[in-house]
Structure formats: structure tokens, C-alpha cells
Write a protein that holds these residues in place. Structure first.
Motif, short mmCIF file in Angstrom:
data_model
loop_
_atom_site.label_atom_id
_atom_site.label_comp_id
_atom_site.label_asym_id
_atom_site.label_seq_id
_atom_site.Cartn_x
_atom_site.Cartn_y
_atom_site.Cartn_z
N LEU A 44 2.35 6.87 3.17
CA LEU A 44 2.69 5.45 3.28
C LEU A 44 3.39 5.02 2.00
CD1 LEU A 44 -0.70 4.13 4.73
CD2 LEU A 44 1.39 4.59 6.02
N ARG A 45 4.37 4.14 2.13
CA ARG A 45 5.10 3.65 0.96
C ARG A 45 5.24 2.13 1.04
NH1 ARG A 45 8.59 7.48 3.03
NH2 ARG A 45 8.76 9.49 1.95
N ASP A 46 4.75 1.43 0.04
CA ASP A 46 5.00 0.00 -0.14
C ASP A 46 4.83 -0.78 1.16
OD1 ASP A 46 5.59 -2.14 -1.79
OD2 ASP A 46 7.72 -2.11 -1.29
N LEU A 47 3.70 -0.54 1.85
CA LEU A 47 3.48 -1.17 3.14
C LEU A 47 2.65 -2.43 2.96
CD1 LEU A 47 2.64 0.53 6.47
CD2 LEU A 47 1.20 -1.36 5.70
N SER A 48 3.16 -3.53 3.49
CA SER A 48 2.44 -4.80 3.47
C SER A 48 2.25 -5.28 4.90
CB SER A 48 3.20 -5.85 2.65
OG SER A 48 3.26 -5.47 1.29
N LEU A 49 1.06 -5.78 5.19
CA LEU A 49 0.73 -6.16 6.56
C LEU A 49 -0.47 -7.09 6.55
CD1 LEU A 49 0.99 -5.68 9.67
CD2 LEU A 49 -0.53 -3.71 9.37
N ASP A 50 -0.39 -8.15 7.34
CA ASP A 50 -1.51 -9.09 7.48
C ASP A 50 -1.98 -9.09 8.93
OD1 ASP A 50 -1.80 -10.18 4.84
OD2 ASP A 50 0.11 -11.22 5.15
N ILE A 51 -3.29 -8.96 9.11
CA ILE A 51 -3.89 -8.98 10.45
C ILE A 51 -4.88 -10.14 10.48
CG2 ILE A 51 -5.30 -7.72 12.12
CD1 ILE A 51 -4.20 -5.13 10.87
N ARG A 52 -4.72 -11.03 11.42
CA ARG A 52 -5.55 -12.22 11.49
C ARG A 52 -6.93 -11.90 12.07
NH1 ARG A 52 -0.58 -13.54 13.39
NH2 ARG A 52 -1.29 -13.39 15.56
N VAL A 55 0.83 -1.21 0.00
CA VAL A 55 0.00 0.00 0.00
C VAL A 55 0.87 1.25 0.00
CG1 VAL A 55 -1.59 1.37 1.42
CG2 VAL A 55 -2.01 -1.07 1.05
N ALA A 56 0.51 2.18 -0.86
CA ALA A 56 1.10 3.52 -0.86
C ALA A 56 -0.04 4.52 -0.84
CB ALA A 56 1.97 3.73 -2.09
N SER A 59 -3.13 6.87 11.70
CA SER A 59 -4.55 7.14 11.44
C SER A 59 -4.87 6.94 9.97
CB SER A 59 -4.90 8.57 11.87
OG SER A 59 -4.75 8.72 13.27
N THR A 60 -3.95 7.31 9.10
CA THR A 60 -4.16 7.13 7.66
C THR A 60 -4.32 5.67 7.33
OG1 THR A 60 -2.87 9.12 7.18
CG2 THR A 60 -3.18 7.55 5.39
N LEU A 61 -3.46 4.84 7.90
CA LEU A 61 -3.53 3.40 7.64
C LEU A 61 -4.89 2.85 8.01
CD1 LEU A 61 -1.74 0.91 6.83
CD2 LEU A 61 -1.35 0.58 9.28
N CYS A 62 -5.40 3.24 9.17
CA CYS A 62 -6.71 2.76 9.61
C CYS A 62 -7.84 3.33 8.75
CB CYS A 62 -6.93 3.12 11.07
SG CYS A 62 -5.87 2.18 12.21
N ALA A 63 -7.68 4.57 8.28
CA ALA A 63 -8.73 5.20 7.46
C ALA A 63 -8.87 4.53 6.10
CB ALA A 63 -8.43 6.68 7.27
N LEU A 64 -7.85 3.77 5.68
CA LEU A 64 -7.92 3.08 4.39
C LEU A 64 -8.80 1.84 4.47
CD1 LEU A 64 -4.18 3.29 3.25
CD2 LEU A 64 -6.08 4.73 2.52
N VAL A 65 -9.01 1.30 5.68
CA VAL A 65 -9.80 0.08 5.82
C VAL A 65 -11.26 0.31 5.44
CG1 VAL A 65 -10.56 -1.73 7.41
CG2 VAL A 65 -8.22 -0.85 7.54
N PRO A 66 -11.94 1.32 6.00
CA PRO A 66 -13.33 1.58 5.58
C PRO A 66 -13.43 2.46 4.33
CG PRO A 66 -12.78 2.98 7.43
CD PRO A 66 -11.56 2.16 7.16
N ARG A 67 -12.32 2.68 3.65
CA ARG A 67 -12.27 3.51 2.43
C ARG A 67 -12.69 4.96 2.69
NH1 ARG A 67 -15.14 1.61 -2.82
NH2 ARG A 67 -13.84 3.21 -3.76
N PHE A 68 -12.27 5.51 3.82
CA PHE A 68 -12.44 6.94 3.99
C PHE A 68 -11.53 7.67 3.00
CE2 PHE A 68 -13.59 6.21 8.70
CZ PHE A 68 -14.90 5.97 8.36
N TYR A 69 -10.43 7.03 2.67
CA TYR A 69 -9.53 7.49 1.61
C TYR A 69 -9.23 6.29 0.71
CZ TYR A 69 -8.72 11.58 4.57
OH TYR A 69 -8.87 12.71 5.33
N GLU A 70 -8.85 6.60 -0.52
CA GLU A 70 -8.51 5.54 -1.49
C GLU A 70 -7.00 5.38 -1.56
OE1 GLU A 70 -10.63 3.27 -2.55
OE2 GLU A 70 -11.52 4.23 -4.30
N VAL A 71 -6.55 4.11 -1.58
CA VAL A 71 -5.11 3.88 -1.68
C VAL A 71 -4.59 4.46 -3.00
CG1 VAL A 71 -5.13 1.81 -0.25
CG2 VAL A 71 -5.46 1.61 -2.71
#
Length: 595
Positions: free
Chosen positions: A373-381, A361-362, A397-409
Motif C-alpha cells: 500500500l502507498r499513501d492511501l487515505s480513506l474515511d469510513i463512516r 497509510v503505507a 486483505s492487507t488493508l483490512c488486517a491493519l484495522v485490528p493491528r494484525f500488521y503494523e502500518v
């Protein structure tokens, strides 16, 4: 062409194609009201026709009075009856136009305001990052006030003006051609004069609308932050700022009023000059034997009718400027397309198990801005409790805001249960995600109403259970009316910790499989923080939980702690393991422990 509202959009002249599209959009609001519009215009034509009939009745009477056969009382009573009938038709038609026509305009104005508000609800966080609430409030309220009048009076004034002008000219030509040609020679000069000042009024009105929006912005900003204003004793500073905005508005109105004054006096003067010219020229024609006294009276009555279309067109021009400038400012928002929408073929995401994956993710907030964010990869079980820590500005906060698509990657993908969040409908995606943000926001209303914002159909028992889980039930019960206590605008009647606990309870009531807490305990005292931590741990059972925390004491029990820096995730592990590693997390922990 898509524009965004604000000063830049306000100063950009629309293209011809954009103006044409806006005009079509303007007219489209008549579509649901076409029968009422037809009735309104028909009544307006009756008003115009009845006004034209009066000079004809007068001419018939005066002509018969001077004829050898004379005029009897029965005929006079008959003409009087006709004129009373015309008056009754005019009164009834005017009543219909004034009431039903105004209601039609009000309904159309309401539809515009509803469409604008609903469109604002669809726009993403990115839009609100760059726009100001006061400006948007001005577009939803002030800018639409005159649109209802324009929608109502526009067709009516045009219909009456055209019929009266055409009918009066036809009668005048029939009565006396030379005098009519004199009137027609003067009319274009009046039209040029009116168009010139009409244009100046339009420019001034558009500038004035922008200035009143700035006043709204200033008021909203100052009153929303009134506690900060008073804390810094900056009442005088705010007064000066408001005075500057207010003076700018007054100056913009000065030019508008000046142009409007010239416009109005010109139309009045035109009517007076026309009447005076007809009296002088008509009297000369009577002396020359080219016109009878009865015809001169008819001519004067028709000139009086002819002045009304000029005044109506002047009124229409004024309404057009007031309404159209507001409509254009509204369209600047409506033409801003939401940048986060359901993809074609987006599917409903069922209740998620909670697996979250960030794949290379960038992200950057602006196309030409620095990357967050630059080239971030992460897995959460599924069901994992993950804490994000690190210095401010590293993208937690940006990372978390990408989950519900408050912002687009910008690059890469975020997946929930293997589904790209962009392939899920927004409604189903956000139903699966509960968010408690650092910026606490409560709506005006009761405690119960604010809690039910998480789930409008929740029962009283469910509301109370959520409040207990967030350690809020005791203080709510102590309020004057308990759960029915009005908490004021933005929860002003509550303490910071109480407001924070209500927002947590609201998220608990939503009962989503994925929880995001962005500094959710930042406003709590130590005792409340410990209670909420226990409630949070209980709620997190079986749910995927992301917690952003600067106070590291809140994340000691996390399954995994991720330490973010500008380069991405630099450390991860449990609290004990990271302390033992004596790296970035341990340094942060020691700094906080020393405070």
C-alpha cells in the motif's frame, strides 16, 4: 540480541553475553522451587555421605580385627546397626530424590512449555508468515523433554559427585598419600577425554534437534494436506520427502551415538583401570610394608565410591547437552520480541461507533520488500457497509488486517473513532473488530465449542441465534448430536460451506461494532450465499462492515464499493453508479458475468 528461530538461528553461535543471559534465565526457573531444591540437594548429600561412611566402617572393623585388643561381637553388632541406619537413611533419601526431585523437574519443564506457548500466542502474523508450524511444535514438545531431567538430576548429580569425590580423596589421602597421588595424576586425563567427547556430543545433539524439527515439519505439512496429496496421487512423493528428512536425522544421530559410545566406554574403562591400578600398586605397597591389608580394602572401597562421581558427572554432561540444546532452541523463540504490543500508556478502547480512517497509510511486509500500500487515505463512516474489490495482490486483505493491528502500518495511521489503533490496547481493539477470514479454521471439538470461541460465556440461546443468523442452524440440527457433534480436526467432518457458515456464526456471536469479511462467502453454494447475504445485511445494520469480495454479486447492496489497484483506490461508489461509469468495476463485473 534478538534472533528468530529456524535454520539461520540454529546455525548462529550465541554471543558470550547472550549465553550468560540464557544461563540466568535457565536458573530462574528454580526460584519457585527453592525449598524443594534445598531438600533434594540435602537428601542427595545424605546419599553421598552414607556411601562414604561404609569404607570408614570397614576400615574400623579391619583395624580392630588386627589389633591386640581384638573385636567383640557387641562391637560388630554395633557397627552393623550403624550400617543399617546408614542404609535406611540412604533409601529414604533416594526415594525423596527420585520422586520429589523428578516432580520438581517435571513442574519446571511444564513452566517452560507454558511460557513458550504463551509467548507464541503473543507473536504477530509477521512472525508466522516466515516460520513453520512443525518447527515450532518441535520446540514446544521434543526440545523440552530432557529439560525436566536436567533440572532434577543436575543439582543432585553435582552435589553427590562433589561430596563423594572430595570425601573419597580425603579418606584416601589419610590412608595412603602415594596411591592417592597416583589416582589424582590419572584423573585429569579422564576429564580431558570426557570433555572432548562431551563437546562432540553437544554438536551432534544440536544438529539432531534441528533434523527432528524438520521431520515434524514434514509430517505436519503432509498430514494437514492429506486430501491434496491423495487428489494428486503424490503419496510416493511425500514418502520420498519424508525418507530424505528421516535419513538426514538418522545420519545426525550416527555421530551423536558414536561420540556417546566413546564417552561411555571411556568412563567405564577409567573406573576399571583405576581399580586395577590400585590393586597392583596397593599390593606392592602391602609387600613393602607401607600399607596394611585393611587399608588396601578401605582403599578399594573408596575407589569404588570414587568411580561413581565420574559416572554421575558423565551423566550430568549427557543431560546438559540434551537439555541445554533444547533450552537454547526454546530461547531462540522467547528472545523473539513481539513486534506488535501495547504502547506505553495505551488505553482501553470503549465500544466503538465504527468510524475508521486510513491516513496516508503505507505498508510493506518486509523492510526491504515491495510496498503493498502507498499513501492511501480513506474515511469510513460509522455503520457504513463498504466493499473492497480488485485484482488479487492489490492489498485488499492487507488493508483490512491493519484495522485490528494484525500488521503494523509502515507509514501513516489507522484510526477508529479518531483514536490511533496503536494507542489502544490490543485486547480492547480486537474486541471491537470481528473477522471472518478467507482461510476457514475450526478447532477440534463440538459445534457449540467452536461457536462459543467468539464469546466463551454465551448462552445456548445466543449460540443458536448466531447460528440462525448465519444460516447454519438447520444443518447443525441435522447433525447426529446437533450442537454437541464433534466436527473433527479443522472441521473435517463438515462440508466447505458448512465450515464457512460456522465461522460466520462465530463472528456474529462476538457481536462487534466493526465487521470484516474476507471472502466470507467464497465456499457457499448459491442458495446458502443468498441466505448469508441477507443475514449479513441484517447484522451489518448499525455496524461498520468491510467486505472483501471477488464474487461481485455479494457486494451489490454495499453502501460504497471501493475498487483497488496498485495505485490505491481507483474508483468508488455504489454498484449502479460504478456500472454506469463503465470503468474498472464495470469491466470486472462483465468478466464475471460472462463466466
Amino acid at each position: 540480541m534478538l534472533t528468530r528461530p529456524g535454520r539461520a538461528a540454529a546455525n548462529t553461535a550465541p554471543s558470550a553475553s547472550q549465553t550468560s543471559a540464557r544461563l540466568r534465565a535457565f536458573l530462574a526457573y528454580y526460584r519457585p522451587h527453592l525449598p524443594l531444591l534445598a531438600a533434594d540437594v540435602a537428601c542427595a548429600l545424605i546419599v553421598a555421605a552414607s556411601a562414604l561412611a561404609v569404607p570408614l566402617c570397614a576400615r574400623w572393623i579391619t583395624a580392630r580385627l588386627g589389633s591386640p585388643q581384638g573385636l567383640g561381637m557387641p562391637e560388630i553388632w554395633a557397627v552393623g546397626g550403624v550400617m543399617l541406619g546408614l542404609l535406611a537413611a540412604q533409601v529414604l533419601s533416594t526415594l525423596f530424590v527420585d520422586y520429589q526431585g523428578h516432580m520438581m523437574g517435571a513442574k519446571m519443564e511444564g513452566a517452560l512449555r507454558r511460557d513458550l506457548f504463551e509467548h507464541c500466542q503473543k507473536l504477530s502474523f509477521r512472525f508466522y508468515d516466515r516460520e513453520r508450524v512443525g518447527q515450532l511444535m518441535s520446540r514446544i514438545t521434543n526440545d523440552l523433554f530432557m529439560l525436566g531431567e536436567l533440572y532434577h538430576h543436575g543439582p543432585e548429580d553435582i552435589a553427590i559427585a562433589v561430596l563423594k569425590f572430595a570425601g573419597a580423596i580425603a579418606i584416601l589421602l589419610y590412608v595412603d598419600v602415594p596411591l592417592t597421588l597416583l589416582i589424582l595424576a590419572v584423573t585429569p586425563l579422564a576429564a580431558i577425554y570426557a570433555l572432548h567427547f562431551n563437546h562432540r556430543m553437544g554438536v551432534a545433539l544440536k544438529r539432531s534437534r534441528a533434523r527432528i524439527a524438520e521431520i515434524n515439519e514434514r509430517v505436519e505439512d503432509s498430514l494437514a494436506g492429506i486430501r491434496v496429496v491423495k487428489a494428486f496421487v503424490n503419496e510416493d512423493l511425500e514418502a520420498r520427502r519424508f525418507a530424505a528428512a528421516n535419513d538426514a536425522f538418522l545420519e545426525s544421530r550416527r555421530e551423536g551415538y558414536r561420540s556417546e559410545a566413546y564417552f561411555s566406554v571411556g568412563t567405564v574403562a577409567f573406573g576399571q583401570l583405576l581399580t586395577g591400578g590400585v590393586i597392583v600398586a596397593g599390593a606392592a605397597r602391602v609387600l613393602q610394608g607401607g600399607l596394611s591389608v585393611g587399608d588396601l580394602i578401605t582403599f578399594l572401597l573408596c575407589v569404588a565410591v570414587l568411580v561413581d562421581p565420574v559416572q554421575r558427572l558423565a551423566n550430568f554432561a549427557r543431560l546438559w547437552q540434551l537439555g541445554w540444546t533444547g533450552f537454547e532452541r526454546m530461547m531462540e523463540v522467547l528472545e523473539t520480541a513481539p513486534d506488535i504490543v501495547d504502547r506505553p500508556g495505551a488505553r482501553v478502547l470503549p465500544r466503538a461507533t465504527g468510524a475508521i480512517a486510513f491516513e496516508r497509510v503505507a505498508f510493506r511486509y518486509e523492510d526491504d520488500g515491495p510496498p503493498v500500500l502507498r499513501d492511501l487515505s480513506l474515511d469510513i463512516r460509522p455503520g457504513e457497509f463498504v466493499a473492497l474489490v480488485g485484482a488479487s495482490g492489490v492489498g485488499k486483505s492487507t488493508l483490512c488486517a491493519l484495522v485490528p493491528r494484525f500488521y503494523e502500518v509502515t507509514e501513516g495511521a489507522v484510526r477508529i473513532d479518531g483514536v490511533d489503533v496503536r494507542d489502544a490496547t490490543l485486547a480492547s481493539l480486537r474486541t471491537n473488530v470481528g473477522v471472518v477470514q478467507q482461510d476457514v479454521y475450526l478447532f477440534a471439538g463440538t459445534v457449540a465449542e467452536n461457536l462459543r470461541y467468539g464469546r466463551p460465556g454465551a448462552t445456548d440461546a445466543e449460540v443458536i441465534a448466531a447460528a440462525k443468523a448465519a444460516n447454519a442452524h438447520d444443518f447443525i440440527s441435522a447433525l447426529p448430536a446437533g450442537y454437541d457433534t464433534d466436527i473433527g480436526q479443522r472441521g473435517v467432518k463438515l462440508s466447505g460451506g458448512q465450515k464457512q457458515r460456522l465461522t460466520i456464526a462465530r463472528a456474529f456471536l462476538k457481536d462487534p461494532p466493526i465487521l470484516i469479511f474476507d471472502e466470507a462467502t467464497s465456499a457457499l453454494d448459491n442458495e446458502s450465499e443468498r441466505a448469508v447475504q441477507q443475514a449479513l445485511l441484517g447484522l451489518a445494520h448499525g455496524r461498520t462492515t468491510l467486505v472483501i469480495a471477488h464474487r461481485l454479486s455479494t457486494v451489490r447492496h454495499a453502501d460504497r464499493i471501493l475498487v483497488l489497484a496498485e495505485g490505491g483506490v481507483v474508483e468508488e461508489g455504489t454498484h449502479d453508479r460504478l456500472i454506469a461509469a463503465d470503468g474498472a468495476y464495470a469491466r470486472l463485473y462483465r468478466v464475471q458475468a460472462s463466466l
